[in-house]
Design an enzyme around this catalytic site. Structure first.
Site, mmCIF file in Angstrom:
data_model
loop_
_atom_site.group_PDB
_atom_site.id
_atom_site.type_symbol
_atom_site.label_atom_id
_atom_site.label_comp_id
_atom_site.label_asym_id
_atom_site.label_seq_id
_atom_site.Cartn_x
_atom_site.Cartn_y
_atom_site.Cartn_z
ATOM 1 N N GLY A 1 -10.393 -2.849 3.412
ATOM 2 C CA GLY A 1 -9.376 -2.873 4.462
ATOM 3 C C GLY A 1 -9.405 -1.616 5.306
ATOM 4 N N ASP A 2 -8.306 -1.384 5.992
ATOM 5 C CA ASP A 2 -8.216 -0.229 6.893
ATOM 6 C C ASP A 2 -7.905 1.072 6.159
ATOM 7 O OD1 ASP A 2 -5.633 -1.464 6.319
ATOM 8 O OD2 ASP A 2 -4.793 0.104 7.590
ATOM 9 N N GLY B 1 -4.806 -5.315 7.104
ATOM 10 C CA GLY B 1 -5.895 -4.383 7.390
ATOM 11 C C GLY B 1 -6.891 -4.831 8.439
ATOM 12 N N THR C 1 0.029 0.953 6.885
ATOM 13 C CA THR C 1 0.109 -0.161 5.938
ATOM 14 C C THR C 1 0.330 -1.445 6.714
ATOM 15 O OG1 THR C 1 1.341 -1.170 4.131
ATOM 16 C CG2 THR C 1 2.591 0.318 5.560
ATOM 17 N N GLY C 2 -0.369 -2.495 6.297
ATOM 18 C CA GLY C 2 -0.227 -3.762 7.008
ATOM 19 C C GLY C 2 -1.475 -4.592 6.830
ATOM 20 N N THR D 1 0.836 -1.198 0.000
ATOM 21 C CA THR D 1 0.000 0.000 0.000
ATOM 22 C C THR D 1 0.874 1.252 0.000
ATOM 23 O OG1 THR D 1 -1.844 -1.059 1.092
ATOM 24 C CG2 THR D 1 -1.548 1.263 1.583
ATOM 25 N N ARG E 1 -14.393 -6.953 -0.102
ATOM 26 C CA ARG E 1 -13.600 -6.759 1.127
ATOM 27 C C ARG E 1 -13.023 -5.325 1.150
ATOM 28 N NH1 ARG E 1 -8.061 -5.205 2.397
ATOM 29 N NH2 ARG E 1 -7.501 -6.153 4.375
#
Ligand code: ASP
Length: 317
Positions: A213-214, A237, A234-235, A183, A211
């Site tokens: 994510g964060d 989510g 980033t990671g 990301t 889906r």
């Protein structure tokens, strides 16, 4: 007057074994170009928000990263993108989720903030709004990336369901095939002392249809507030959503009086680690202090400020 710009191109299992000199050069150039684009705005007295968008557009246009042109493939073999921006001077925010064929989702997020009357649009509604606002679309071929496609093909048909996942909330979740997230994000403090944050992503490889994510969720993957900090995460989510990472860092500063670095360390290196969440974040506060904090093996990252300081790195330093 001072300014600071920090960017990331994703965290994860970034080790010397998976790099070579040529690839390192490519990442270095890509991160430098993004820093240059954002710095150009800041050094001419432009806003933190414009600098964040300018830097992220560069990263979205670079197939090395999992955003815009380099977005990963979903379970259905499509590219579905999420993005968000937040302006710390007035707490205005714009976010978009699950859009396809938008050349620069970060620009759409800013349009949503400024012109939709809402904060968060998704799917077809976001596409219709983009069309009405003249936001640029790109054909499927533009997003086709052989390496991402091959990564996806390798895992799409295998039975990756982890029904015995130790975390109940992630039962049935698929592992991240290469533990690399990719990301992109940027945070900035401009010469007026205003903060802004932005994040853009293709999400997780082989993610389910729909889906989110964060990254586009204000407070989870993206947050900015002049009183505290600007954050882009980033990671993995699912963990960042449940840990409400970006807002948590801000709250630790606002309510507990922690410094930027203390707050980032508490959330990324303690709280998230205890939950099992892998990843990192970039952060800047209204004094121009910055942090690039991660609990994974590496994070593509870079910073420049008005004092001529520059730092571009990906392994742990
Ligand atoms: N956080 C993103 C997501 O879960 C992935 C990433 O950071 O690369 O969608």
């Amino acid at each position: 007057m001072a300014y600071t710009l920090v960017i990331h191109g994703g965290a994860g299992k970034i080790t010397p074994a998976m790099m070579n000199t040529e690839l390192e050069q490519q990442y270095h150039i890509a991160l430098s170009l993004a820093l240059a684009a954002g710095q150009e705005v800041l050094k001419n007295g432009g806003s933190a928000m414009d600098a964040v968008v300018a830097a992220i557009v560069e990263l979205e246009n670079e197939p090395l990263f999992n955003a815009g042109r380099g977005a990963v493939f979903t379970k259905k073999g499509l590219n579905e993108m999420d993005a968000a921006v937040m302006d710390g001077s007035n707490l205005m925010a714009g976010a978009v989720a699950g859009v396809r064929n938008i050349r620069n989702p970060i620009k759409l997020a800013r349009e949503i903030m400024l012109h939709s009357g809402h904060v968060f649009l998704s799917g077809n509604g976001a596409a219709e709004f983009a069309l009405n606002r003249g936001v640029e679309f790109a054909p499927d071929e533009y997003f086709f990336n052989k390496q991402r496609y091959d990564q996806w093909v390798e895992i799409r048909d295998s039975d990756f369901y982890q029904l015995d996942h130790k975390d109940d909330n992630l039962k049935g979740a698929e592992p991240n095939p290469d533990h690399k997230f990719g990301t992109v994000g940027a945070v900035a403090m401009d010469e007026q002392g205003n903060l802004a944050a932005g994040t853009s992503t293709g999400g997780m490889t082989n993610k389910r249809f729909g889906r989110i994510g964060d990254s586009p969720v204000i407070g989870a993957g993206t947050y900015a507030n002049n009183n505290t900090c600007a954050i882009s995460c980033t990671g993995h989510g699912e963990y960042f959503l449940r840990a409400v990472v970006a807002h948590d860092v801000s709250c630790l500063m606002e309510y507990k009086g922690l410094s930027l670095q203390e707050a980032c360390n508490t959330v990324i290196k303690d709280k998230l680690v205890k939950m099992g969440g892998e990843g990192g974040l970039i952060a800047v506060d209204a004094k121009g202090n910055y942090d690039m904090c991660f609990n994974s093996a590496g994070m593509y990252r870079g910073m420049r400020n008005s004092e001529g300081k520059e730092n571009i790195a990906w392994y742990e330093s």
